[in-house]
Design an enzyme around this catalytic site. Structure first.
Site, PDB file in Angstrom:
ATOM      1  N   GLY A  44       0.826  -1.195   0.000  1.00 19.88           N
ATOM      2  CA  GLY A  44       0.000   0.000   0.000  1.00 19.88           C
ATOM      3  C   GLY A  44       0.861   1.245   0.000  1.00 19.88           C
ATOM      4  CB  CYS A  45       0.215   4.638   1.298  1.00 22.90           C
ATOM      5  SG  CYS A  45       1.086   6.194   1.573  1.00 22.90           S
ATOM      6  CG  PHE A  46       5.810   4.893  -0.873  1.00 18.64           C
ATOM      7  CD1 PHE A  46       5.190   6.098  -0.544  1.00 18.64           C
ATOM      8  CD2 PHE A  46       6.392   4.791  -2.132  1.00 18.64           C
ATOM      9  CE1 PHE A  46       5.147   7.165  -1.431  1.00 18.64           C
ATOM     10  CE2 PHE A  46       6.367   5.857  -3.041  1.00 18.64           C
ATOM     11  CZ  PHE A  46       5.737   7.044  -2.678  1.00 18.64           C
TER      12      PHE A  46
END
Length: 211
Positions: A44-46
């Site tokens: 997902g979002c890093f």
């Protein structure tokens, strides 16, 4: 990608990570051949994945970036279209004499993201948010696949793990403004609702690994 800014509060309501405490990896692990190794994870979002591993003992550096596509499309807004093959990823540099690859996998599955969500994490939707492990060698590939099989057989998540295990072709660092994002923006709503709880969970679930 723009969903990060449009629905930060909803994100906190729908984005969960772990099930019960995960079992340790069962299997052979190679003796460390060097004091430095790298691992690439996409969950997902890093921003949040980066922060989790930055707080993990034995990790010396974490870089947010892109893996799975070409150099020509390794740019934030291109990746955000979901058409580049890239996943938002983190490159973790660690000392295998202090933390093993299997331990990093356990943190990845239990804290950093929900590996049962297909091509999304919470409100962030698209193949760029997929769960993936980009292995650097056959040892990483074998340990990752064995651990996924072990977790699926134990049914600790209640749903199958959808994490891809694929060879690393190339990792491309993200733009500077994405690096160390949580530490630089701790009051951003998305960070408060999605990512700070992951760091808190790491401290709670892995007290001996937390730094």
């Amino acid at each position: 990608m723009q969903l990060k800014h449009l629905v930060p509060i909803l994100a906190g309501l729908v984005c969960g990570t772990a099930a019960a405490a995960l079992p340790d990896y069962v299997g052979d692990q190679p003796k460390p051949a060097a004091s430095q190794a790298t691992a690439i994870f996409a969950g997902g979002c890093f921003w949040g994945v980066d922060a989790v591993f930055k707080h993990t003992k034995g990790v010396s550096n974490v870089v947010s970036g892109y893996a799975g596509g070409s150099a020509a499309t390794a740019q934030y807004y291109a990746v955000g279209t979901g058409t580049t093959g890239h996943a938002e990823s983190v490159q973790v540099t660690y000392d295998p004499t202090k933390v093993s690859y299997a331990e990093l996998l356990k943190v990845f599955f239990q804290v950093a993201h929900d590996p049962t969500q297909l091509n999304r994490q919470g409100p962030d939707v698209g193949t760029q948010y997929r769960s993936a492990i980009f292995y650097a060698d056959d040892q990483q590939k074998e340990i990752a696949k064995r651990y996924i099989d072990q977790l699926n057989q134990a049914k600790v998540f209640g749903k199958p793990i959808v994490t891809q295990v694929t060879v690393l072709e190339k990792f491309y660092p993200a733009e500077d403004y994405h690096q160390n994002y949580l530490a630089l923006h701790p009051n951003q709503p998305y960070i408060i609702y999605n990512d700070l709880p992951k760091v808190a969970q790491l401290k709670k679930d892995f007290p001996t690994l937390y730094k």
